[in-house]
Write a protein that holds these residues in place. Structure first.
Motif, PDB file in Angstrom:
ATOM      1  N   ARG A  64       0.824  -1.209   0.000  1.00 26.81           N
ATOM      2  CA  ARG A  64       0.000   0.000   0.000  1.00 26.81           C
ATOM      3  C   ARG A  64       0.857   1.257   0.000  1.00 26.81           C
ATOM      4  O   ARG A  64       0.535   2.241  -0.680  1.00 26.81           O
ATOM      5  CB  ARG A  64      -0.943  -0.013   1.212  1.00 26.81           C
ATOM      6  CG  ARG A  64      -1.997  -1.109   1.143  1.00 26.81           C
ATOM      7  CD  ARG A  64      -2.986  -1.005   2.274  1.00 26.81           C
ATOM      8  NE  ARG A  64      -4.009  -2.040   2.185  1.00 26.81           N
ATOM      9  CZ  ARG A  64      -5.052  -2.148   2.994  1.00 26.81           C
ATOM     10  NH1 ARG A  64      -5.193  -1.285   3.999  1.00 26.81           N
ATOM     11  NH2 ARG A  64      -5.929  -3.117   2.836  1.00 26.81           N
ATOM     12  N   LEU A  65       1.928   1.250   0.767  1.00 24.97           N
ATOM     13  CA  LEU A  65       2.837   2.394   0.746  1.00 24.97           C
ATOM     14  C   LEU A  65       3.435   2.575  -0.643  1.00 24.97           C
ATOM     15  O   LEU A  65       3.594   3.701  -1.125  1.00 24.97           O
ATOM     16  CB  LEU A  65       3.954   2.198   1.769  1.00 24.97           C
ATOM     17  CG  LEU A  65       3.579   2.282   3.251  1.00 24.97           C
ATOM     18  CD1 LEU A  65       4.805   1.992   4.112  1.00 24.97           C
ATOM     19  CD2 LEU A  65       3.005   3.647   3.591  1.00 24.97           C
ATOM     20  N   SER A  66       3.751   1.464  -1.300  1.00 26.85           N
ATOM     21  CA  SER A  66       4.333   1.527  -2.627  1.00 26.85           C
ATOM     22  C   SER A  66       3.345   2.098  -3.640  1.00 26.85           C
ATOM     23  O   SER A  66       3.726   2.882  -4.513  1.00 26.85           O
ATOM     24  CB  SER A  66       4.787   0.131  -3.061  1.00 26.85           C
ATOM     25  OG  SER A  66       5.332   0.157  -4.352  1.00 26.85           O
ATOM     26  N   PHE A  67       2.088   1.721  -3.525  1.00 24.62           N
ATOM     27  CA  PHE A  67       1.068   2.240  -4.444  1.00 24.62           C
ATOM     28  C   PHE A  67       0.961   3.762  -4.319  1.00 24.62           C
ATOM     29  O   PHE A  67       0.928   4.488  -5.320  1.00 24.62           O
ATOM     30  CB  PHE A  67      -0.283   1.593  -4.141  1.00 24.62           C
ATOM     31  CG  PHE A  67      -1.406   2.124  -4.987  1.00 24.62           C
ATOM     32  CD1 PHE A  67      -1.600   1.662  -6.277  1.00 24.62           C
ATOM     33  CD2 PHE A  67      -2.260   3.103  -4.502  1.00 24.62           C
ATOM     34  CE1 PHE A  67      -2.632   2.161  -7.068  1.00 24.62           C
ATOM     35  CE2 PHE A  67      -3.287   3.608  -5.276  1.00 24.62           C
ATOM     36  CZ  PHE A  67      -3.469   3.130  -6.568  1.00 24.62           C
ATOM     37  N   LEU A  68       0.935   4.253  -3.086  1.00 28.35           N
ATOM     38  CA  LEU A  68       0.862   5.698  -2.867  1.00 28.35           C
ATOM     39  C   LEU A  68       2.113   6.396  -3.395  1.00 28.35           C
ATOM     40  O   LEU A  68       2.022   7.431  -4.079  1.00 28.35           O
ATOM     41  CB  LEU A  68       0.693   5.990  -1.376  1.00 28.35           C
ATOM     42  CG  LEU A  68       0.707   7.471  -0.955  1.00 28.35           C
ATOM     43  CD1 LEU A  68      -0.402   8.238  -1.668  1.00 28.35           C
ATOM     44  CD2 LEU A  68       0.575   7.595   0.551  1.00 28.35           C
ATOM     45  N   GLY A  69       3.260   5.844  -3.103  1.00 27.94           N
ATOM     46  CA  GLY A  69       4.501   6.460  -3.565  1.00 27.94           C
ATOM     47  C   GLY A  69       4.600   6.501  -5.075  1.00 27.94           C
ATOM     48  O   GLY A  69       5.127   7.470  -5.646  1.00 27.94           O
ATOM     49  N   ARG A  70       4.099   5.484  -5.736  1.00 28.02           N
ATOM     50  CA  ARG A  70       4.139   5.465  -7.205  1.00 28.02           C
ATOM     51  C   ARG A  70       3.303   6.595  -7.787  1.00 28.02           C
ATOM     52  O   ARG A  70       3.702   7.230  -8.772  1.00 28.02           O
ATOM     53  CB  ARG A  70       3.653   4.121  -7.728  1.00 28.02           C
ATOM     54  CG  ARG A  70       3.728   4.009  -9.248  1.00 28.02           C
ATOM     55  CD  ARG A  70       3.194   2.704  -9.776  1.00 28.02           C
ATOM     56  NE  ARG A  70       3.294   2.671 -11.230  1.00 28.02           N
ATOM     57  CZ  ARG A  70       4.353   2.261 -11.904  1.00 28.02           C
ATOM     58  NH1 ARG A  70       5.407   1.819 -11.252  1.00 28.02           N
ATOM     59  NH2 ARG A  70       4.372   2.278 -13.220  1.00 28.02           N
ATOM     60  N   GLN A  71       2.139   6.849  -7.191  1.00 32.12           N
ATOM     61  CA  GLN A  71       1.295   7.938  -7.704  1.00 32.12           C
ATOM     62  C   GLN A  71       2.009   9.285  -7.574  1.00 32.12           C
ATOM     63  O   GLN A  71       1.936  10.136  -8.459  1.00 32.12           O
ATOM     64  CB  GLN A  71      -0.039   7.982  -6.945  1.00 32.12           C
ATOM     65  CG  GLN A  71      -0.789   6.667  -6.843  1.00 32.12           C
ATOM     66  CD  GLN A  71      -0.866   5.928  -8.171  1.00 32.12           C
ATOM     67  OE1 GLN A  71      -1.307   6.475  -9.181  1.00 32.12           O
ATOM     68  NE2 GLN A  71      -0.441   4.673  -8.179  1.00 32.12           N
ATOM     69  N   ALA A 166       7.687   2.787  -1.795  1.00 23.96           N
ATOM     70  CA  ALA A 166       7.091   2.702  -0.463  1.00 23.96           C
ATOM     71  C   ALA A 166       7.667   3.758   0.473  1.00 23.96           C
ATOM     72  O   ALA A 166       6.943   4.327   1.303  1.00 23.96           O
ATOM     73  CB  ALA A 166       7.302   1.306   0.116  1.00 23.96           C
ATOM     74  N   ILE A 167       8.950   4.034   0.356  1.00 25.04           N
ATOM     75  CA  ILE A 167       9.557   5.068   1.202  1.00 25.04           C
ATOM     76  C   ILE A 167       8.950   6.429   0.885  1.00 25.04           C
ATOM     77  O   ILE A 167       8.661   7.225   1.792  1.00 25.04           O
ATOM     78  CB  ILE A 167      11.082   5.081   1.009  1.00 25.04           C
ATOM     79  CG1 ILE A 167      11.687   3.779   1.537  1.00 25.04           C
ATOM     80  CG2 ILE A 167      11.699   6.280   1.719  1.00 25.04           C
ATOM     81  CD1 ILE A 167      13.177   3.637   1.271  1.00 25.04           C
ATOM     82  N   ILE A 168       8.724   6.703  -0.399  1.00 23.40           N
ATOM     83  CA  ILE A 168       8.086   7.964  -0.781  1.00 23.40           C
ATOM     84  C   ILE A 168       6.666   8.032  -0.232  1.00 23.40           C
ATOM     85  O   ILE A 168       6.226   9.059   0.295  1.00 23.40           O
ATOM     86  CB  ILE A 168       8.074   8.120  -2.310  1.00 23.40           C
ATOM     87  CG1 ILE A 168       9.507   8.149  -2.853  1.00 23.40           C
ATOM     88  CG2 ILE A 168       7.329   9.386  -2.723  1.00 23.40           C
ATOM     89  CD1 ILE A 168      10.360   9.254  -2.291  1.00 23.40           C
ATOM     90  N   GLY A 169       5.929   6.938  -0.329  1.00 25.86           N
ATOM     91  CA  GLY A 169       4.581   6.913   0.222  1.00 25.86           C
ATOM     92  C   GLY A 169       4.570   7.118   1.721  1.00 25.86           C
ATOM     93  O   GLY A 169       3.722   7.833   2.256  1.00 25.86           O
ATOM     94  N   ALA A 170       5.521   6.512   2.414  1.00 24.25           N
ATOM     95  CA  ALA A 170       5.611   6.680   3.863  1.00 24.25           C
ATOM     96  C   ALA A 170       5.944   8.122   4.233  1.00 24.25           C
ATOM     97  O   ALA A 170       5.389   8.680   5.197  1.00 24.25           O
ATOM     98  CB  ALA A 170       6.677   5.734   4.427  1.00 24.25           C
ATOM     99  N   LEU A 171       6.824   8.745   3.472  1.00 26.06           N
ATOM    100  CA  LEU A 171       7.154  10.150   3.727  1.00 26.06           C
ATOM    101  C   LEU A 171       5.937  11.037   3.553  1.00 26.06           C
ATOM    102  O   LEU A 171       5.723  11.984   4.324  1.00 26.06           O
ATOM    103  CB  LEU A 171       8.265  10.606   2.769  1.00 26.06           C
ATOM    104  CG  LEU A 171       9.685  10.152   3.079  1.00 26.06           C
ATOM    105  CD1 LEU A 171      10.615  10.551   1.946  1.00 26.06           C
ATOM    106  CD2 LEU A 171      10.158  10.756   4.393  1.00 26.06           C
TER     107      LEU A 171
END
Length: 211
Positions: A64-71, A166-171
């Motif tokens: 889920r974090l990866s999906f958000l970060g990709r967007q 995922a790191i981008i999504g977490a940030l």
């Protein structure tokens, strides 16, 4: 649930993953800067680098974090490509055989490049995996490859790319979109040739690093 003993023999040699928080913090320092290890909570730092293949997903995984970060990365890449100086020449290089001129407006002059494969080129998992390796993600990502003797064939590029997203999504969740967007521009887009100073500018001020 996990049985106390294996019912089937081990088919391949075990794959060792990082369990040292010092190594994990060192990666976040390389990726996010001096204060990188403090930008995410301890639980999130581990979750962002955990693939669903690790321990059968029992400890959580980063889908889920990866999906958000990709967007977020797709948006910033689109903005960078749109504001590139020589994009218009790439889009409008087809001459109409009848001499007709298509409608032209500065605000939409470069939109066509989004269908030309430029964004896909920059966001390809080979590119992203190269960026991930630059910051040492392969040394801390927790996953279980199908073949420990052939990581590329086991999908290592995709796994490293997913951890990067995922790191981008977490940030974005813990530090806000402004921080996440800045990290994308400075730490991901710039190393692959999209200069950070061109992102977020108007079409009248674009520049593209040709490298």
């Amino acid at each position: 649930m996990k049985a106390p003993v294996r019912t089937r023999p081990q088919r391949q040699k075990p794959f060792t993953v990082n369990s040292d928080p010092t190594n994990l913090d060192a990666m976040y320092t390389r990726f996010l800067g001096r204060t990188g290890p403090k930008m995410l909570s301890d639980e999130t730092k581990w979750l962002a680098v955990t693939h669903k293949s690790f321990d059968h997903g029992r400890r959580g995984f980063n889908d889920r974090l990866s999906f958000l970060g990709r967007q977020i990365l797709e948006l910033q890449t689109s903005l960078a490509v749109l504001t590139a100086a020589d994009v218009t020449n790439q889009v409008n290089n087809n001459v109409d055989p009848f001499g007709r001129l298509a409608f032209h407006h500065p605000a939409t002059a470069n939109v066509g490049v989004l269908n030309g494969g430029a964004k896909e080129f920059y966001m390809h998992h080979k590119q992203m995996s190269g960026v991930a390796s630059r910051y040492g993600l392969p040394e801390v990502v927790r996953w279980q490859p199908k073949d420990v003797d052939n990581l590329p064939a086991s999908g290592s590029d995709m796994v490293y790319t997913q951890a990067l997203f995922a790191i981008i999504g977490a940030l974005s969740l813990e530090q806000g979109n402004q921080v996440a967007n800045r990290i994308v521009r400075e730490r991901i887009l710039q190393p692959i040739g999209l200069r950070s100073d061109m992102v977020g500018t108007t079409p009248a001020q674009p520049q593209l690093n040709a490298s």
